[in-house]
Enzyme design. Structure first.
Site, mmCIF file in Angstrom:
data_model
loop_
_atom_site.group_PDB
_atom_site.id
_atom_site.type_symbol
_atom_site.label_atom_id
_atom_site.label_comp_id
_atom_site.label_asym_id
_atom_site.label_seq_id
_atom_site.Cartn_x
_atom_site.Cartn_y
_atom_site.Cartn_z
ATOM 1 N N GLU A 39 0.858 -1.199 0.000
ATOM 2 C CA GLU A 39 0.000 0.000 0.000
ATOM 3 C C GLU A 39 0.888 1.241 0.000
ATOM 4 O O GLU A 39 2.009 1.219 0.492
ATOM 5 C CB GLU A 39 -0.903 0.000 1.240
ATOM 6 C CG GLU A 39 -2.037 -0.996 1.153
ATOM 7 C CD GLU A 39 -2.973 -0.914 2.360
ATOM 8 O OE1 GLU A 39 -2.800 -0.034 3.212
ATOM 9 O OE2 GLU A 39 -3.873 -1.768 2.428
ATOM 10 N N ARG A 96 -6.777 6.407 -23.606
ATOM 11 C CA ARG A 96 -7.095 5.846 -24.923
ATOM 12 C C ARG A 96 -8.469 5.205 -24.974
ATOM 13 O O ARG A 96 -9.017 5.037 -26.042
ATOM 14 C CB ARG A 96 -5.989 4.896 -25.380
ATOM 15 C CG ARG A 96 -4.812 5.673 -25.947
ATOM 16 C CD ARG A 96 -3.633 4.826 -26.262
ATOM 17 N NE ARG A 96 -2.976 4.386 -25.050
ATOM 18 C CZ ARG A 96 -1.903 3.589 -25.029
ATOM 19 N NH1 ARG A 96 -1.397 3.150 -26.154
ATOM 20 N NH2 ARG A 96 -1.357 3.242 -23.894
ATOM 21 N N HIS A 130 -4.436 12.585 -25.177
ATOM 22 C CA HIS A 130 -4.646 11.741 -26.352
ATOM 23 C C HIS A 130 -5.880 12.199 -27.147
ATOM 24 O O HIS A 130 -5.874 12.193 -28.371
ATOM 25 C CB HIS A 130 -4.769 10.287 -25.932
ATOM 26 C CG HIS A 130 -5.014 9.380 -27.097
ATOM 27 N ND1 HIS A 130 -4.117 9.259 -28.124
ATOM 28 C CD2 HIS A 130 -6.055 8.586 -27.398
ATOM 29 C CE1 HIS A 130 -4.603 8.412 -29.024
ATOM 30 N NE2 HIS A 130 -5.773 7.998 -28.599
ATOM 31 N N LYS A 193 -4.954 4.006 -40.854
ATOM 32 C CA LYS A 193 -4.497 2.806 -40.149
ATOM 33 C C LYS A 193 -5.678 2.106 -39.493
ATOM 34 O O LYS A 193 -6.666 2.737 -39.143
ATOM 35 C CB LYS A 193 -3.447 3.262 -39.126
ATOM 36 C CG LYS A 193 -3.480 2.662 -37.779
ATOM 37 C CD LYS A 193 -2.510 3.346 -36.817
ATOM 38 C CE LYS A 193 -3.157 3.488 -35.449
ATOM 39 N NZ LYS A 193 -2.334 4.169 -34.459
ATOM 40 N N ASP A 220 3.420 11.932 -33.925
ATOM 41 C CA ASP A 220 2.368 11.229 -33.183
ATOM 42 C C ASP A 220 2.381 11.709 -31.733
ATOM 43 O O ASP A 220 3.347 12.341 -31.289
ATOM 44 C CB ASP A 220 2.621 9.712 -33.256
ATOM 45 C CG ASP A 220 1.326 8.899 -33.117
ATOM 46 O OD1 ASP A 220 0.269 9.495 -32.828
ATOM 47 O OD2 ASP A 220 1.371 7.666 -33.298
ATOM 48 N N THR A 225 3.761 0.443 -28.047
ATOM 49 C CA THR A 225 4.505 -0.758 -28.471
ATOM 50 C C THR A 225 5.420 -0.454 -29.660
ATOM 51 O O THR A 225 6.262 -1.273 -30.012
ATOM 52 C CB THR A 225 3.536 -1.861 -28.914
ATOM 53 O OG1 THR A 225 2.803 -1.385 -30.058
ATOM 54 C CG2 THR A 225 2.577 -2.224 -27.806
ATOM 55 N N THR A 228 2.654 1.113 -34.419
ATOM 56 C CA THR A 228 2.212 2.119 -35.394
ATOM 57 C C THR A 228 3.409 2.636 -36.191
ATOM 58 O O THR A 228 3.395 2.654 -37.424
ATOM 59 C CB THR A 228 1.520 3.296 -34.662
ATOM 60 O OG1 THR A 228 0.411 2.785 -33.939
ATOM 61 C CG2 THR A 228 1.064 4.380 -35.630
#
Ligand code: R5P
Length: 315
Positions: A39, A96, A130, A193, A220, A225, A228
């Site tokens: 915690e 996202r 985003h 895309k 971007d 990851t 893209t």
């Protein structure tokens, strides 16, 4: 500015230090640690009674721990009678999932906005959310700064207008990429895309624009990851571009992103320091630009109740 205080969680100590040094201050002394069972334990060690406190914490990996630290710091400040609490979230995670793209999924961005407000934040300061509409998930002021002027500046010194093309890696990012292309006086190309709902894999459907013989600059907001970027770079190379680089505000570098980018057609990438990532700092093909000064300037303006939008003229 004696009653302006800055408290930091553990997500991005170098950026927090840079912000306070630009403000000519020290971080407010605080312990943000763990109990033996995991915690989170928070103790603000100086008085904040009547102060305007800015809490610097990115919702980056470890995402849930960093979010919880943010919430507990805000709660501690509220209970210690801070006059105003601003959550400075250089990278706003959980952004996202901002709508239901299919049945039986959460709108995580809305839930996280609710929790931050409930904890006691009076305002939010972030950069390149985003999705801009996430501002509306809050009923408190949200200053969403823009990273594109910094990204454009970093390109200008390297590539001349007649040799470059700015590329948006998806239709949603076209507005951001257009701002950079206008600033650099370069043409714009847009990629269509598609992302697989199940495995998250990226597929390039279409490329609008001419990239043959050019140096391509993919713009971007996030590298996660790297799927893209690597997929788009391959298509750009197939269409005859000479060189590919990418400029992105938030370098998450999840999973084996750094390895797959290094092995791809991408020559180099540039990210800001909204996320503290040690491996990315050591990677030779990653350039880093700091936005600590921008956050410090904005914090000062918020504290003095001055306009923030004037920092971004001609937008
Ligand atoms: C998508 O809408 C974003 O703008 C980024 O393109 C995306 O989050 C990057 O993710 P990844 O690096 O995993 O492809």
């Amino acid at each position: 500015m004696e009653d302006l205080k800055v408290v930091a969680g553990n997500s991005n100590p170098p950026l927090a230090e840079e912000i306070v040094s630009n403000l000519g201050k020290e971080l407010t002394e605080a312990t943000v640690d763990r109990f033996p069972d995991g915690e989170i334990y928070v103790h603000i060690k100086e008085t904040v009674r009547g102060a305007s406190v800015f809490v610097v914490q990115s919702i980056s990996r470890p995402v849930n721990d960093n979010l919880m630290e943010l919430l507990l710091i805000i709660d501690a400040l509220k209970r210690a009678s801070a006059k105003q609490i601003a959550a400075v979230i250089p990278y706003y995670g959980y952004a996202r999932q901002d709508r239901k793209q299919t049945g039986r999924v959460p709108i995580s961005a809305k839930l996280v906005a609710n929790i931050i407000s409930t904890a006691g934040a009076d305002r939010i300061l972030t950069v390149d959310l985003h999705a801009g509409q996430i501002q509306g998930f809050f009923d408190i002021p949200v200053d969403n700064l823009r990273g594109d002027p910094f990204l454009a500046k970093s390109i200008k010194s390297r590539i001349s207008a007649d040799e470059g093309v700015v590329v948006s890696p998806d239709v949603g990012g076209a507005k951001r990429a257009r701002k950079v292309s206008q600033k650099l006086n370069m043409p714009l190309a847009i990629v269509e895309k598609k992302r697989d709902n199940e495995d998250g894999g990226v597929q390039v459907l279409n490329l609008i624009g001419d990239v043959k013989g050019k140096r391509c600059l993919i713009v971007d907001d996030i590298i996660s990851t790297g799927g893209t970027l690597t997929e788009v770079a391959e298509v750009l190379k197939d269409r005859g571009c000479l060189h590919v680089e990418a400029v992105c505000t938030h370098g998450i570098f999840a999973e084996d992103a750094l390895e797959s980018i290094e092995a791809s057609a991408i020559n180099s990438i540039t990210v800001t320091n909204t996320i503290d990532n040690r491996e990315a700092k050591e990677a030779k093909f990653v350039n880093h630009i700091s936005i600590g000064e921008l956050f410090a300037t904005t914090i000062k303006r918020i504290y003095k109740e001055k306009s923030v939008s004037t920092l971004f003229p001609h937008s």
